[in-house]
Design an enzyme around this catalytic site. Structure first.
Site, mmCIF file in Angstrom:
data_model
loop_
_atom_site.group_PDB
_atom_site.id
_atom_site.type_symbol
_atom_site.label_atom_id
_atom_site.label_comp_id
_atom_site.label_asym_id
_atom_site.label_seq_id
_atom_site.Cartn_x
_atom_site.Cartn_y
_atom_site.Cartn_z
ATOM 1 C CG HIS A 10 -1.966 -1.353 0.626
ATOM 2 N ND1 HIS A 10 -3.254 -1.494 2.102
ATOM 3 C CD2 HIS A 10 -2.692 -1.568 -0.197
ATOM 4 C CE1 HIS A 10 -3.780 -2.136 1.624
ATOM 5 N NE2 HIS A 10 -3.749 -2.131 0.225
ATOM 6 C CG ASN A 18 13.594 -11.550 -33.620
ATOM 7 O OD1 ASN A 18 12.607 -10.726 -34.226
ATOM 8 N ND2 ASN A 18 14.204 -11.759 -32.540
ATOM 9 C CG ASP A 19 14.364 -18.277 -34.165
ATOM 10 O OD1 ASP A 19 15.045 -17.710 -34.493
ATOM 11 O OD2 ASP A 19 14.436 -18.505 -32.949
ATOM 12 N NE ARG A 77 11.745 -18.422 -24.799
ATOM 13 C CZ ARG A 77 12.632 -17.137 -25.919
ATOM 14 N NH1 ARG A 77 12.372 -16.634 -26.772
ATOM 15 N NH2 ARG A 77 13.791 -16.893 -25.363
ATOM 16 C CB CYS A 124 7.416 -11.046 -27.449
ATOM 17 S SG CYS A 124 7.436 -13.461 -28.227
ATOM 18 N NE ARG A 181 19.200 -14.370 -35.702
ATOM 19 C CZ ARG A 181 17.376 -13.363 -34.456
ATOM 20 N NH1 ARG A 181 16.993 -12.210 -35.126
ATOM 21 N NH2 ARG A 181 17.740 -14.131 -33.550
ATOM 22 C CD GLU A 236 10.308 -19.978 -31.484
ATOM 23 O OE1 GLU A 236 11.041 -18.841 -31.858
ATOM 24 O OE2 GLU A 236 10.057 -20.306 -31.261
#
Length: 582
Positions: free
Chosen positions: A196, A459-460, A339, A507, A470, A436
């Site tokens: 609080h 990304n993947d 994850r 994400c 990459r 992915e």
């Protein structure tokens, strides 16, 4: 000031801001009274009941006065703290029980009331709900208020003006009353990020550091202090150099905060009112306080690999449990999506086999399912930390439904093991998969029937959709998130999620890119989980976008067949409608 040694104390950053000033060391008076249980003592039930009713009545008056003051300073959410305390004081059932016992057992009001409160506190503390357990502090506050009035004690409501309050703990009422004295800061031994005192300090914009263990015994009124609500520090007797450094920070922060505070408090929704859930990715504990105090948002992706990377081996179930519990408690009532280990690829295990193509090899859910005991330990640790109901599980690198089925078998087994030991957990914990790999996109309809949510790991997905490493200097220029094939895969995933009425988030790095996030919103992605440094920028973008316009942009882009066509079109849309305002 310069004759004393500078000392730094670390706690939990509960409310941002920096102040320099003198301390007021507050020691709350806890009512104490030795109850006389001897048979010889004469108790007049009528007198005791009358005293008890007067004490409750006086407590209601005090709290109503504080509640009136709080209405001028707090939002509706924080006002509920006082409403809950008042509802307890107005609880006729409880008071009737106390008075009946005073009369039937001929005991002093002080004794009976204290016993009944203890029964109530025990029931709350044994609750499986974390939020309910935290409410014991409300009861403690009420207990002391009524007991003080029974003993006709004095209410301390004033402190030295323009001071930094140092205390063992502060009640909500203390915090509100003290705020009338132009409080510069608060530091307490007890309390967490959602206590609080932390909630009210943030609402009142008073710098605060809580959970400092023993700050109340290390500070005296002769000291000088700096309280740093960003880093969770209290600096005792700072040097002139430190003071000058902080004065410089205060000036800089005033300029920055004026720009950012407007965004922090505003909802994440488009100009035409479409809500877009905005969360952050998280990896390290030192990011937690910043995320809670600045954004107060969900954690859309918590990576667990760093636990492994720091140890060089898999952490034990107990080590993981402590970490996941820490997160759940600090982020509560917001959610944390954990994850499971995404190891392999460039994150090598001690017993990893050298692979020619590690990113196409033994990684993610494949390792988890092959190393059953390791995976079971992680699942049990997550479940044990889930009793507050704000943890979700996310599975990485899923390529087919067999992997989901096998994971559920392990999860069911882990749940059975915990039930046998009477360990509480969230029976309805949500499980999602990362999309992915192209095969997961093609099976998204089937997967959506098995899980609670999708999260697209862009990304993947780009890497596997385009067969581009990459990290390879020879082909990295082919790694392109605006490739039409990638965009269509994302759109297919969103459509499958919508068809089966489950949410879908993104994400990966695309979520933190303003150009890409415009497309994702237009495609119907429900949530963007971004790096914390991009949070406000993306929120600003969301609030500048018209959802219908974003849908039109996405629809047009999905008809295009070349990367350059997509990029040029999005850039044009930004320049014409948004870019100049960012």
């Amino acid at each position: 000031m310069v004759n004393k040694t500078e000392q730094i104390y670390k706690g939990i950053a509960a409310s941002k801001g920096i102040s320099i000033g003198k301390p007021f060391v507050y020691r709350a008076e806890v009512p104490s009274y030795k109850v006389d249980y001897s048979p010889a003592v004469l108790v007049s039930p009528d007198t005791e009941i009358s005293d008890y009713e007067s004490a409750v009545s006086q407590s209601i008056k005090e709290l109503n006065k504080i509640f009136t003051l709080a209405k001028e300073k707090l939002d509706d959410k924080n006002l509920q703290i006082f409403e809950a305390q008042l509802s307890f004081l107005y609880d006729d059932f409880f008071h009737t029980k106390v008075k009946e016992r005073i009369r039937s057992e001929k005991k002093q009001a002080y004794s009976v009331y204290k016993e009944e409160i203890q029964i109530l506190e025990n029931a709350i503390v044994s609750s499986s709900d974390e939020y309910i357990r935290d409410r014991v502090n409300d009861i403690e506050d009420m207990k002391n208020r009524v007991l003080r009035n029974l003993l006709k004690g004095r209410l301390i409501s004033k402190i030295t003006e323009n001071s930094i309050v140092i205390a063992r703990n502060l009640t909500p009422a203390d915090t509100i009353l003290f705020s009338n004295r132009n409080l510069l800061g608060i530091a307490t031994d007890l309390g967490g990020i959602n206590s609080h005192v932390a909630l009210i300090s943030r609402s009142l914009k008073i710098p605060a550091v809580v959970g400092m263990q023993d700050i109340s015994v290390n500070i005296s009124s002769d000291d000088n202090l700096i309280i740093d609500g960003y880093k969770g520090l209290v600096i005792k007797n700072p040097t002139e150099e430190t003071i000058n450094s902080y004065r410089h920070q205060i000036e800089n922060n005033k300029v920055l905060e004026r720009k950012l505070e407007e965004l922090e408090k505003l909802p994440s929704e488009t100009k035409d009112g479409k809500s877009v859930r905005l969360s952050t990715n998280l990896e390290f504990n030192n990011e937690v306080d910043y995320v809670v105090t600045h954004f107060g948002c969900d954690v859309g992706l918590y990576r667990t690999e760093h636990l492994f990377m720091e140890l060089g081996d898999f952490p034990s179930e107990e080590e993981q449990y402590k970490q996941y519990k820490f997160l759940a408690e600090h982020i509560y009532p917001k959610t944390v999506t954990i994850r499971t280990f995404d190891i392999g690829g460039d994150k090598i295990l001690p017993d990893s086999q050298k692979e020619v193509n590690p990113f196409l090899g033994w990684r993610g859910i494949r390792i988890c399912l092959d190393k059953k005991e390791t995976f079971m330990a992680q699942l049990r640790a997550i479940l044990r930390a889930s009793s507050s109901g704000n943890i979700h599980i996310m599975l990485p690198m899923v390529s087919g439904i067999e992997e989901i089925k096998k994971t559920y078998q392990f999860l069911d087994e882990a749940k059975s093991q915990l039930r046998e030991k009477n360990i509480r957990f969230d029976e309805k914990i949500k499980v999602g998969v990362m999309i992915e790999i192209p095969s997961a996109v093609l099976l998204a309809d089937e997967m959506a029937e098995m899980v609670d949510f999708f999260s697209i790991g862009t990304n993947d997905l780009v890497q596997y959709a385009l067969a581009v490493d990459r990290d390879s200097s020879l082909v990295s220029d082919m790694y392109e998130k605006f490739h039409p094939a990638v965009l269509r895969l994302i759109n297919m995933t969103v459509k499958s999620a919508q068809k089966h009425n489950i949410p879908v988030s993104v994400c990966g790095e695309m979520a933190s890119d303003p150009y890409a996030s415009l497309l994702l919103i237009g495609m119907g992605v429900n949530e963007l989980s971004v790096v914390s440094t991009a949070y406000l920028q993306i929120k600003r973008l969301i609030r500048m976008v018209d959802y219908k316009n974003a849908c039109d942009v996405a629809e047009n882009v999905l008809q295009m067949s070349s990367i350059n066509e997509v990029k040029n079109y999005i850039e044009e849309c930004f320049n014409n409608n948004i870019g100049e305002k960012l």
